[in-house]
Design a protein around this motif. Structure first.
Motif, mmCIF file in Angstrom:
data_model
loop_
_atom_site.group_PDB
_atom_site.id
_atom_site.type_symbol
_atom_site.label_atom_id
_atom_site.label_comp_id
_atom_site.label_asym_id
_atom_site.label_seq_id
_atom_site.Cartn_x
_atom_site.Cartn_y
_atom_site.Cartn_z
ATOM 1 N N ASP A 177 0.848 -1.200 0.000
ATOM 2 C CA ASP A 177 0.000 0.000 0.000
ATOM 3 C C ASP A 177 0.882 1.248 0.000
ATOM 4 O OD1 ASP A 177 -1.886 2.126 0.692
ATOM 5 O OD2 ASP A 177 -3.262 0.499 1.184
ATOM 6 N N SER A 180 -7.168 4.182 -1.506
ATOM 7 C CA SER A 180 -6.919 2.734 -1.440
ATOM 8 C C SER A 180 -8.172 1.923 -1.753
ATOM 9 C CB SER A 180 -6.391 2.346 -0.060
ATOM 10 O OG SER A 180 -5.058 2.762 0.060
ATOM 11 N N ASP A 196 2.099 2.878 3.339
ATOM 12 C CA ASP A 196 1.249 4.051 3.107
ATOM 13 C C ASP A 196 1.121 4.928 4.348
ATOM 14 O OD1 ASP A 196 -1.006 5.461 1.612
ATOM 15 O OD2 ASP A 196 -2.106 4.693 3.350
ATOM 16 N N HIS A 237 2.141 8.768 4.592
ATOM 17 C CA HIS A 237 1.257 9.889 4.971
ATOM 18 C C HIS A 237 1.945 10.773 6.013
ATOM 19 C CE1 HIS A 237 -2.597 9.174 2.934
ATOM 20 N NE2 HIS A 237 -2.379 7.883 3.077
ATOM 21 N N HIS A 240 -1.006 2.570 -5.192
ATOM 22 C CA HIS A 240 -0.726 3.962 -5.560
ATOM 23 C C HIS A 240 0.558 4.337 -4.851
ATOM 24 C CE1 HIS A 240 -1.868 4.909 -1.473
ATOM 25 N NE2 HIS A 240 -2.962 4.178 -1.642
ATOM 26 N N THR A 242 2.467 7.215 -2.216
ATOM 27 C CA THR A 242 2.026 8.107 -1.132
ATOM 28 C C THR A 242 3.108 9.127 -0.785
ATOM 29 O OG1 THR A 242 0.660 6.344 -0.190
ATOM 30 C CG2 THR A 242 1.172 8.179 1.260
ATOM 31 N N HIS A 282 -1.934 10.987 -1.271
ATOM 32 C CA HIS A 282 -1.450 10.086 -2.334
ATOM 33 C C HIS A 282 -1.048 10.883 -3.564
ATOM 34 C CE1 HIS A 282 -4.253 6.746 -0.577
ATOM 35 N NE2 HIS A 282 -3.310 7.133 0.253
HETATM 36 ZN ZN LIG Z 1 -3.104 6.137 2.019
#
Ligand SMILES: [Zn+2]
Length: 451
Positions: A40, A88, A264, A268, A307, A309, A416
């Motif tokens: 992630d 996500s 992820d 962030h 994706h 981040t 993201h």
């Molecule tokens: Zn995220």
């Protein structure tokens, strides 16, 4: 539940497979087991960073990683809406069903039509099914393989669906390992008790992982997400759980989803050391999967990201330098480091040096002290408990900024970004994933194997 689009999926899948070159290898008619791994937030900058982070500085060569070894293609990640930047839920729905949807939606099209998922298709075929994550097991990515709901935030309803939605009166999932206890053991409903009645072995203590002997099993090891890898006793808990899952699932063909959920989360926070520890755990899980495929060639391993981040960049502010060695020396998340520093307000400089090996300039030390003093003054006059959290988070921002400055790590966002992501593959039919494609194609191609 009606899967209106499932027939369409199969039709498209057949059309795609008809165009593929004829496979001249001897055809193995046994059903193919599938290990599907999602890092992630793990955009390409993360795997480049990891190569330098994990490199042995005593050799001249920068060694290749498991990611370099298994790289086969790239995928676009844009959602159905016009934002280009996916969340996500939309990304995992694409990776699970082969259809794009809007951000926030789990397992449904933009018109809220239920979409058949790969895990459900595998269960229809009588496969064993499993999911291994480090977030709560009902978080957006795993949820998109099992649940069908208009909002990823409806955690309780998603957990309910794991038990209530059946395929030919059987539960969809035979193995779940991760966090999320608070959603499965609630005042209004105790799902774990219901799973227990249905014969699931249930554990909530990570140290009991070895005690899991036969399916079906559930291991929920935290109220929500598990601890960050960097702060955990077992720094490769995803790899450990993946190993256990493979040993339990492989009595018959299986579909296993493995998510490196917290790459992820660290992204962030723009916390590079935290992110590298998560990528390391994902890389170790990938190695476990690779070893399994080497011993069981009738298995497909596909790994990708949903994706990227944070807009991570290796180098920042015009300087031609990325200091992997600084990141390598940090062994706590910025949040946990901040708490350690604040617990010793008079000696924080020594602790900082011990924990980061970064020597701060007198100006940085002064600024840091001023920020702590300012918060203490606020706390003295206001004295409210919720301000302590705010203080930790404000000081954490300074810690993150200092680590990023000194390592020359750049970030453009706390959210993201729309960069393409890599595809890694080995084993049966890996050639399906060569080259450039959309994230929906990955699912469509896996569907052709589940026919
Ligand atoms: Zn995220």
């Amino acid at each position: 539940m009606k899967f209106i689009l499932s027939l369409l999926t199969l039709t498209i899948s057949c059309a795609i497979s008809a165009l593929e070159p004829v496979d001249l290898e001897p055809v193995d008619l046994e059903p193919v087991s599938i290990i599907y791994m999602i890092g992630d937030g793990m955009g390409p900058a993360y795997t480049s960073a990891y190569r330098y982070y994990i490199d042995n500085p005593n050799t001249e060569v920068i060694e290749q990683t498991i990611f370099d070894e298994l790289l086969v293609g790239m995928a676009s990640t844009y959602p159905r809406d016009n934002t280009l930047v996916t969340d996500s839920a939309a990304a995992a729905t694409a990776l699970a069903t082969g259809y794009k949807t809007n951000n926030g939606i789990v397992g449904l099209g933009p018109d809220l039509t239920p979409l058949l998922t790969l895990l459900e298709r595998a269960k229809e075929l009588g496969y064993n099914t499993g999911l291994v994550v480090t977030s709560q097991v009902n978080h957006a990515t795993p949820a998109s393989f099992i649940a069908h709901i208009d909002s990823r935030n409806k955690y309780n309803e998603i957990a309910d669906q794991y038990l209530d939605h059946r395929i030919a009166s059987r539960l969809k999932i035979d193995l779940m390992l991760g966090g999320g206890l608070m959603y499965f053991q609630r005042k209004d409903r105790n799902l774990l008790a219901e799973f227990d009645e249905l014969g699931y072995q249930i554990i909530t203590d990570y140290r009991k992982l070895v005690s899991l002997k036969t399916l079906p099993v559930i291991g929920l090891f935290a109220p929500k997400g598990m601890q960050h890898a960097i702060d955990s006793d077992d720094k490769i808990r995803l790899a450990t759980m993946t190993n256990k899952a493979l040993s339990l699932l492989d009595e018959k063909p299986f579909f296993l989803l493995v998510e490196g959920s917290q790459i992820d989360w660290c992204g962030h926070s723009n916390d590079i050391a935290c992110a590298m520890a998560e990528v390391h755990d994902f890389a170790e899980a990938l190695k476990v999967a690779k070893q399994y495929v080497e011993q069981h060639p009738n298995t497909l391993l596909v790994a990708t990201a949903d994706h990227s981040t944070g807009g991570l960049s290796l180098g920042s502010n015009g300087k031609y330098l990325w200091q992997a060695s600084i990141v390598r020396e940090i062994h706590a998340s910025a949040k946990s480091l901040t708490k350690t520093l604040l617990a010793s307000p008079n000696t924080w400089q020594n602790i900082w040096l011990r924990e980061t090996k970064i020597s701060l300039s007198p100006k940085s030390q002064e600024d840091f002290q001023t920020a702590i003093d300012a918060w203490d003054a606020i706390l003295k006059t206001e004295g409210k408990n919720n301000l302590i959290e705010k203080k930790v988070s404000a000081i954490q921002q300074i810690v993150i900024k200092l680590i990023n400055q000194h390592s020359h790590t750049g970030w453009t966002s706390n959210g993201h970004t729309a960069d393409d992501v890599q595809i890694f593959s080995m084993g049966r039919s890996r050639e399906l994933f060569f080259g450039s494609m959309d994230n929906t194609d990955i699912a469509k191609k896996i569907f052709t194997i589940l026919e």
